[in-house]
Structures are given as structure tokens and as C-alpha cells.
Design a protein around this motif. Sequence first.
Motif, short mmCIF file in Angstrom:
data_model
loop_
_atom_site.label_atom_id
_atom_site.label_comp_id
_atom_site.label_asym_id
_atom_site.label_seq_id
_atom_site.Cartn_x
_atom_site.Cartn_y
_atom_site.Cartn_z
N ILE A 40 18.37 -25.58 34.24
CA ILE A 40 17.77 -24.68 33.25
C ILE A 40 18.17 -25.11 31.83
CG2 ILE A 40 17.79 -22.32 32.35
CD1 ILE A 40 18.15 -21.35 35.23
N ARG A 44 15.82 -26.73 28.73
CA ARG A 44 15.71 -26.03 27.44
C ARG A 44 16.30 -26.83 26.29
NH1 ARG A 44 17.56 -19.94 29.34
NH2 ARG A 44 15.68 -19.42 30.52
N ASP A 261 18.81 -7.17 29.84
CA ASP A 261 17.64 -7.85 29.28
C ASP A 261 16.87 -6.88 28.40
OD1 ASP A 261 16.30 -6.18 31.07
OD2 ASP A 261 16.01 -7.77 32.55
N SER A 306 25.58 -10.69 28.09
CA SER A 306 24.46 -11.02 28.97
C SER A 306 23.77 -12.29 28.51
CB SER A 306 23.44 -9.88 29.01
OG SER A 306 22.28 -10.25 29.73
N HIS A 307 23.29 -13.08 29.46
CA HIS A 307 22.50 -14.27 29.16
C HIS A 307 21.13 -13.88 28.64
CE1 HIS A 307 20.49 -18.20 30.20
NE2 HIS A 307 21.65 -18.65 29.78
N GLY A 308 20.74 -12.62 28.88
CA GLY A 308 19.46 -12.11 28.39
C GLY A 308 18.32 -12.23 29.37
N ASP A 309 18.60 -12.83 30.55
CA ASP A 309 17.54 -13.03 31.54
C ASP A 309 17.64 -12.08 32.72
OD1 ASP A 309 19.81 -14.01 32.71
OD2 ASP A 309 19.09 -16.08 32.93
N GLN A 311 19.97 -11.99 34.84
CA GLN A 311 20.49 -12.72 36.00
C GLN A 311 21.94 -13.19 35.79
OE1 GLN A 311 17.78 -15.52 37.84
NE2 GLN A 311 19.43 -16.95 38.27
N TYR A 312 22.22 -13.78 34.63
CA TYR A 312 23.55 -14.32 34.38
C TYR A 312 24.28 -13.50 33.32
CZ TYR A 312 21.77 -18.46 36.81
OH TYR A 312 21.22 -19.32 37.73
N ASP A 326 26.39 -14.72 38.52
CA ASP A 326 24.98 -14.60 38.89
C ASP A 326 24.85 -13.32 39.69
OD1 ASP A 326 22.44 -14.74 39.99
OD2 ASP A 326 22.56 -16.86 40.50
N ALA A 386 20.48 -19.14 21.86
CA ALA A 386 19.40 -19.77 22.62
C ALA A 386 18.58 -20.71 21.74
CB ALA A 386 18.50 -18.70 23.22
#
Length: 472
Positions: A40, A44, A261, A306-309, A311-312, A326, A386
Motif C-alpha cells: 500500500i 502511494r 475514519d 488512526s491511519h484514517g482508513d 483498518q490500521y 490491524d 498522507a
Amino acid sequence: MSRRRKDINYCDEDIPEASSLAVAEPHEISDSLVHEVAQITKLRSGPSGYLGRFLSNGSKGLVSPVKMLVGRESNYAGRGRFTESDKCHVLSRYLPVHGPKHVDHMRSRVYVSQFSSDGSLFVAGFQRSHIRIYNVENDWKIQKDIIARNLRWTITDTCLSPDQQYLAYSSMSPLVHIVNVQSATTVSRANVTEIHDGLDFSTEGFDGEFSIFSVKFSNDGREIVAAAGDDAIYVYDLMENKPSLRIPAHSSDVNTVCFADESGHLIYSGSDDHLCKVWDRRCFVSRGKAAGVLVGHLEGVTFIDSHGDGQYLISNGKDQATKLWDIRKMSSGVSFYMPGATDWDYRWMEYPEHLRNVKHPHDQSLATYRGHSVLCTLIRCYFSPAYSTAQKYIYTGSSEGSVHIYDMVTGNQVAKLEHHEAPVRDCSWHPHYPIMISSSWDGALAKWEFLGEVDTPEVTRLRRRRTTIYYY
């Protein structure tokens, strides 16, 4: 009370100093991190498509930005411009490690400091009632000097609304206050020169006093989520002007909370009970029932980002480690609690040496990052931006007065920023530019940047040898 509490090192590319590297142990980096997260991040932050393949010539290393510019002018990618990943590939190499430069200094500990989402404002919260908002684009001029209302001990957290119209701040009380950031009043003294609206997070049926340690606006600005010292998470409905939800989330103080998110459905929390938990507001089976539990820290959790997705996420722990998680690997409510150090208080004691390399037998984290220290106070950690880095780094303050930057995938410590004489509780990386602000209990706000030309003797020597400068 519960248990809470300038130099850049260079080395030659071809002669790495192993002793200066802080690297996660092999067993602390999971295969899924290497395979999935690495892909990922690469997608990116790597040069795109044919441009990357043409310019790299099969090399696994970084592509020269000069060659990328040549490739863009020759339209090798067929786009006539850089893609977002092309931009990240260039920008992510330029870490904000040069400096520091003075931003501000007060005779008061700095507890929180953050850039706004667009990078135009910077907020710093000091222990002695002050919150300062700086206009970054106007040479860091103070736009708002806020004297907090009903302060108890310190400012514990601040958060700007998504439209940057309002600022929420909390302290060691059940009240969160709201200030209009965009009003014409420069010196905002609570209820003297300006009204600071108070949001009361107390609920019926709970008689004790508690503190709020973490506050976050929802993405639509209609709600605030808060972590409290009564072991609970609160959601406050700003439209109804009252708490809409209280979750008895943990068995000890909740030190940190955030939305996973933009949807606002998922909430992450971390507590002194050593656990990170995931809450899904769409499917509460019963009050206090978490969607999942993340086990691995041996001591209390001080902060979550938060990773913002959805998920992570990462968390800082009093076990002197940052962990990457995760949520697809979370357990269904089984805590696997493992007691940490006995009779140890992180506010004034060093972490026991014999526990530094102990691993939880049911550790569910993807990776563990070590090298910084989480003592004295609730040290914070973050994913890098990001836009400029594709979140390929993790950075954290440290109680010995420094900032540590880790490569998320390899676990390597790629930079350490040393300047402060007291714990760095918070730090913030500009969302678009290679600029970082570190804030410390020594009262200083220090700015770190990437400078294209740094004429130190060490850099000059490396230039002459035509070697690449690495920060470790």
C-alpha cells in the motif's frame, strides 16, 4: 489519582553505523505488514508506472528526483505531470530534521500542539491556562491567545472543528469548552472578553468527579468524542447540546480516543487497562460491548492515532513501545490481560530493565517500534502525513526530550530530533510541507524543517564524496 502521568546524526551510505540504528526485532514485524502495508505504501509513494520502471533501471533504491523531472518533461509516463504517488516519492525523502528554530517559549509546560488539517493554523496548549493559536502563513503571528476557563491542573487536549471555526479544549474536569477561533477578539479571556461555552459531560447516575483526557470532533463537526477518567467514552451531540452516548468502555482511565475514519461509525480507545478497543456504533449488541479488543501492550495505552482508513491504527504504551494494529486481527472481547510491572509508577520511575524485551504471549500487533521513552506524561504518536509521505513513517515524542521517526514497514529509526531539556509530550508534522513542531515541558515550541542547502562541515564532506545523506 491513577498512574498517568540539535543534533542530527549523519552516516555515509556505504558505511552504516549499526550502533546508531534503532531497529525493530525480526519477531516484532509481521509478515502481513511486510506484504500488505508495504505494498500500500509503495503504491502511494513510489514513482508511477512506466516512469518508475524506466528511471529506476531495475534498481530497488530511490529514483533520483532530477531523473523524474527529466522523465516528466519527456512525458515518459504519458501524463505530462506527476501523479500523487510521484509527488510523495520525492517529498517523503525530505524529512523535517534541520533546526530547530524558535517559535515560542513560555514559563509553562506545553501539553498539546497540533497543525490544523490544512496547515494554516497551529494550536499549542500550555499548563498554566494558556492556549495559543498561531497563523502559520502569517509568519507564526499569534491569531488567538486564549485564557482557559475553569482550568484544573492543565490543558489535557485541544481539537479544532473541521471548518476551523471552533476550538474545543479539555482539562482535569468533566467540562469541555468551546471557543470561536475566527472571532475578532485576539485575547480571549474566558467569559470576560469572550464566552467560552461549556459542554458538561456528566451524566445522570454518576456522582463522582472525573477528568477528560482526549477530545476529537467528528468529520461533520456535529459531535465530539471524549475519553474520560471514569473508565468511559462519551459522545456529545452538539446539535442537541447534550451527551448522546456513554460507553463504560474500560476497567481503568481512558487516556485516548479517536474516530477511525470519516464516517464516524468506528471509534478507537486506549486505556490504563493496557487495552486498545474498537467500537462500532452501528451494531451495539449491549452497552459496553466492544466490536473487538487489541491485545499486546504490557502497560497502559497513552495515545492512539488512526491511519484514517478504518483498518490500521498505532498506539503508544507505557511499556515503552509504539504498536501498529490491524483491526481485522482483533479478538472478540477476550482480554488476555497480562499484568505489567508491580509497584511501578511511570510518572517518576524508570521502566524496569528486565521488562523491556518482554512480549505479551497473545500480542496481536503487526509491528512494535522501540527506542523512545514513554514516561512522566501521556506521550503522543502519529502517522506521518498522507499528502507528502503516504504515511510511510511513524513519529513520536519521548520523555528524554526528543522526537523519534520510524519507518513504518522496516521498523528502522530514520531520524531522532534532539533539542529539548524536558519531555516532548506532543509533536506535529505539517500536512503538506517538511516542517515539524516539537513541544516540550521545557515550555518551548521548536520548528524543524528540511533545508535544501545545509552547509555544515559534515554535509559538505558528504557532498564532496558524492554520497547520499541519511539521517541514520
